[in-house]
Enzyme design. Sequence first.
Site: not given
Length: 329
Positions: A198, A195, A111
């Site tokens: 969302k 992966k 991230k």
Amino acid sequence: KKKIFSGVQPSGIPTIGNYIGAMKQFVQRQEEYDCTYCIVNQHAITVPQDPATLTERTRGLAALYLALGIDPNKSTIFIQSEVPAHAQAAWIVQCNTYLGELERMTQFKDKSSKQETVSAGLLTYPPLMVADIVLYNTDFVPVGEDQKQHMELTRDFVQRFNNKYGKGKKILSMPEPMIPEDGGRIMSIQDPTSKMSKSDKNTKGYISLLDEPKVIRKKIKSAVTDSSGIIEYDKENKPGISNLLTIFSAFTDQPIDELVNEFAGSGYGNFKEKLADAIIAELEPMQNRYYELLSSKELDDILDAGAKQANEIASETLKRMETAIGLHR
Ligand code: TYM
């Protein structure tokens, strides 16, 4: 009854990945366990969020929990920021976690490499998750595979904390992850090597739980497969079709090898059509309940009651932690 705790971030609308990996289990485990499910809005703000959108998604996620079948008479549903003990306990966890442990977290590395600026909260995200879990004396945590490392950190923390401050007694319960054998890691349907997420900028990579039936059909139709045209489960060489088989199996509760037999000789087109049917059959009625709940006062009553219940348990555990480390008069 053994205790379950889990949470989902309102950082986007949950996908079928979140559903298969975690949320489906939330519903299934209710009978057997004492369950607490949180909307972790404080985790969501570790990366930039638009305030109005965050508020809307938080309420939306609560409605979704209920629409999926979480029963407020059996389980506790609440919003993380409405229970102050989470942030308070997280501070204690941070002070008993090493910087090196946090810098090693793959989710942090992933991230932080995608953000222009990195908040300190992104680094201390896992201690807040540890706090969430330990506050409810949790035995089991249903999560997807990507949370495995955070669960190991949680277990390390509990052991360390109990050893250091317990004087031979157990202050905190040792939690264990519950990760589905198949479906713990659903992949993007556009890029089956990454992966499903969302917050993916390519909305075609995921199916959100609120996608309309015709959108679901379209996305499944354009899902990436391969050129062999043979339906078989081979994660290594056929990641696209293997991922679709895993999704199919999760939505029909049919084992993968049974599906492979059933669709032997059928083309990808027909297979995808049946897959879309299966997803829609489960999501459409859920979506109808969702829209009814969203505007109801019932939803607020449930969240109020949930916060109250959660506060009682969490503040008790927090007190125990504070007393153990000397934060009391
Ligand atoms: P979040 O919001 O990213 O995801 C919610 C749950 O969905 C699982 N998941 C997946 N499972 C299978 N395939 C995928 N592609 C996929 N993507 C996500 C996640 O593993 C998760 O179980 N850190 C957590 C939120 C959290 C939490 C907690 C969870 C905060 N505190 C305490 C459990 C207990 C997270 O980022 O979830």
